[in-house]
Design an enzyme around this catalytic site. Structure first.
Site, PDB file in Angstrom:
ATOM      1  N   LYS A 173       0.849  -1.188   0.000  1.00  0.00           N
ATOM      2  CA  LYS A 173       0.000   0.000   0.000  1.00  0.00           C
ATOM      3  C   LYS A 173       0.892   1.248   0.000  1.00  0.00           C
ATOM      4  O   LYS A 173       2.016   1.185  -0.453  1.00  0.00           O
ATOM      5  CB  LYS A 173      -0.974  -0.057   1.172  1.00  0.00           C
ATOM      6  CG  LYS A 173      -1.659  -1.423   1.326  1.00  0.00           C
ATOM      7  CD  LYS A 173      -2.514  -1.813   0.113  1.00  0.00           C
ATOM      8  CE  LYS A 173      -2.774  -3.307   0.074  1.00  0.00           C
ATOM      9  NZ  LYS A 173      -4.045  -3.737   0.578  1.00  0.00           N
TER      10      LYS A 173
HETATM   11  C1  LIG Z   1      -4.911  -4.567   1.098  1.00  0.00           C
HETATM   12  C2  LIG Z   1      -6.315  -4.237   1.082  1.00  0.00           C
HETATM   13  C3  LIG Z   1      -7.093  -4.307   2.240  1.00  0.00           C
HETATM   14  C4  LIG Z   1      -6.649  -4.890   3.551  1.00  0.00           C
HETATM   15  O1  LIG Z   1      -5.428  -4.599   3.982  1.00  0.00           O
HETATM   16  P1  LIG Z   1      -4.554  -5.596   4.898  1.00  0.00           P
HETATM   17  O2  LIG Z   1      -3.755  -4.628   5.677  1.00  0.00           O
HETATM   18  O3  LIG Z   1      -3.770  -6.446   3.961  1.00  0.00           O
HETATM   19  O4  LIG Z   1      -5.490  -6.391   5.757  1.00  0.00           O
HETATM   20  C5  LIG Z   1      -8.394  -3.885   2.168  1.00  0.00           C
HETATM   21  N1  LIG Z   1      -8.928  -3.442   1.029  1.00  0.00           N
HETATM   22  C6  LIG Z   1      -8.247  -3.382  -0.116  1.00  0.00           C
HETATM   23  C7  LIG Z   1      -8.919  -2.879  -1.341  1.00  0.00           C
HETATM   24  C8  LIG Z   1      -6.915  -3.783  -0.124  1.00  0.00           C
HETATM   25  O5  LIG Z   1      -6.238  -3.747  -1.277  1.00  0.00           O
END
Ligand SMILES: *Cc1c(COP(=O)(O)O)cnc(C)c1O
Length: 397
Positions: free
Chosen positions: A194
């Site tokens: 992210k």
């Molecule tokens: C990565 C992601 C999440 C959740 O994140 P984590 O920290 O991996 O649990 C939620 N929504 C979307 C669209 C994502 O890409």
């Protein structure tokens, strides 16, 4: 002439900034990794991160947690969602989103997707009325933000509370309002892929004191909630402290220490992502057979990945394109494949939810191509990637 090949790695991140490494080492030398392990008068890295993230998003309260998925599950619990409840969400999203709904025993009700890859607001209105859902878990999947003013109107008209999944929109905005600030709760992820990287991690923001008191208790504050300087005043916990379960999901000082310098760098990183994004977008625009997804002017984007549509392409032709690009080092993900691969599972892969049909979403996913743009790529890399895709689209014609 040899066809040019790209040799960069689509999964390679930049190193953690030196300032973050130093902060992490300081935390490790202290031995105080637990968020409530503080010396008298010490703020601690987790509270400092919450303070800075609240300021960044303009929220009154912030809570750092173990993951983005945890933040969403915690948000739903804090709103009182429980077993048998129905929760609306995007038909096109990532597995942790329906997973968060299922984690509280609730049932996802999926809403159709537009050609802009956003939630279909007409279908939302229909399903809000027919499902009896009280909550929408709105996923800004791959960073695409719907018309948020209309969304807020539809939600208000149907009595829906909105939780925003901002895993791909940390730093993005709609008409200048930061993503995560239109609903009652905004959820973010600091997982490696992210916009900030602590391996795993999440954040949750809200202006609602009672919701945040519950979220803080849920996250595992014990009776130490008074240490949350970016939380509501202690009297707000009186009605919740004995009746809110502890579902441990705290963040620790080590991860917060790694994140704080990255938050300070985020605006500069976003500018770099967007330069890569616009370079690929320009390189692909006007490619016959391929449709660039035009971003609305109201949207402040974070171009950490790019999506394009191949309208009407037969599956074999898409497969040929993906294979052709792969041979030249360009890793495309296809959301239309019969079997989900890596991150490309779809609503029909999540069979713990009641079976649902979303024909418009199916038609879009059948031709949806997705590509990461890590900051280890240069703008010259981005130009080459676009050139390779263009070539291969032509070859697959
Ligand atoms: C990565 C992601 C999440 C959740 O994140 P984590 O920290 O991996 O649990 C939620 N929504 C979307 C669209 C994502 O890409």
């Amino acid at each position: 002439m040899e066809k040019p090949v790209f040799t960069g790695k689509f999964t390679q991140q930049e190193p953690i900034p030196e300032a973050a490494i130093e902060a992490a080492v300081r935390v490790m030398r202290s031995g105080r990794l637990h968020r409530y392990n503080l010396l008298p008068g010490e703020e601690g890295e987790v509270s400092a991160l919450e303070r800075e993230f609240a300021a960044y998003t303009g929220a009154r309260y912030a809570l750092a947690v173990a993951s983005g998925g945890y933040a969403m599950g915690c948000a739903l619990r804090a709103l009182g969602v429980g077993p048998g409840d129905r929760v609306l969400s995007n038909g096109f999203t990532l597995a942790p989103v329906p997973g968060a709904i299922a984690s509280v025993g609730a049932e996802p009700v999926f809403v159709e997707t537009t050609e802009s890859l956003t939630i279909d607001l007409d279908d939302l209105a229909v399903k809000a009325a027919s499902s009896g859902a009280k909550v929408l878990l709105l996923s800004h999947m791959r960073g695409h933000i719907c018309d948020m003013e209309r969304l807020v109107q539809v939600a208000a008209a149907h009595g829906l509370q909105v939780v925003e999944d901002c895993a791909h929109t940390m730093g993005a905005a709609w008409k200048g309002v930061p993503s995560g600030r239109h609903g009652i709760i905004g959820c973010y992820s600091t997982q490696t892929y992210k916009h900030m990287n602590s391996g795993e991690g999440g954040l949750l923001v809200s202006d609602d004191a009672d919701v945040m008191a519950r979220a803080i208790m849920l996250s595992g504050s014990y009776m130490l909630y008074g240490r949350h300087s970016v939380g509501p005043s202690v009297d707000r916990y009186e009605n919740v402290k004995y009746v809110t379960p502890n579902v441990s999901g705290r963040m620790d000082h080590l991860r917060a220490a790694i994140l704080r310098p990255q938050l300070a760098d985020l605006p500069a990183q976003i500018a770099r992502w967007n330069a890569l994004y616009r370079t690929v977008e320009e390189g692909l625009r006007n490619t016959p057979g391929l449709k660039v997804i035009e971003r609305p002017p109201q949207e402040t984007i974070v171009g950490s990945s790019i999506q394009v549509l191949l309208p009407g392409w037969a599956p074999d032709r898409v497969r040929a394109l993906v294979a052709g690009c792969a041979r030249r080092g360009v890793e495309l993900k296809w959301f239309g494949a019969e079997e989900p691969v890596a991150f490309t599972s779809r609503y029909d892969s999540w069979r713990y939810a009641p079976p649902q049909r979303l024909p418009r979403t199916d038609a879009i996913l059948a031709g949806l191509i997705d590509m990461r743009l890590p900051l280890t790529f240069s703008e010259a890399n981005a130009r080459l990637i676009a050139e390779i895709i263009r070539d291969e689209v032509r070859a697959a014609a």
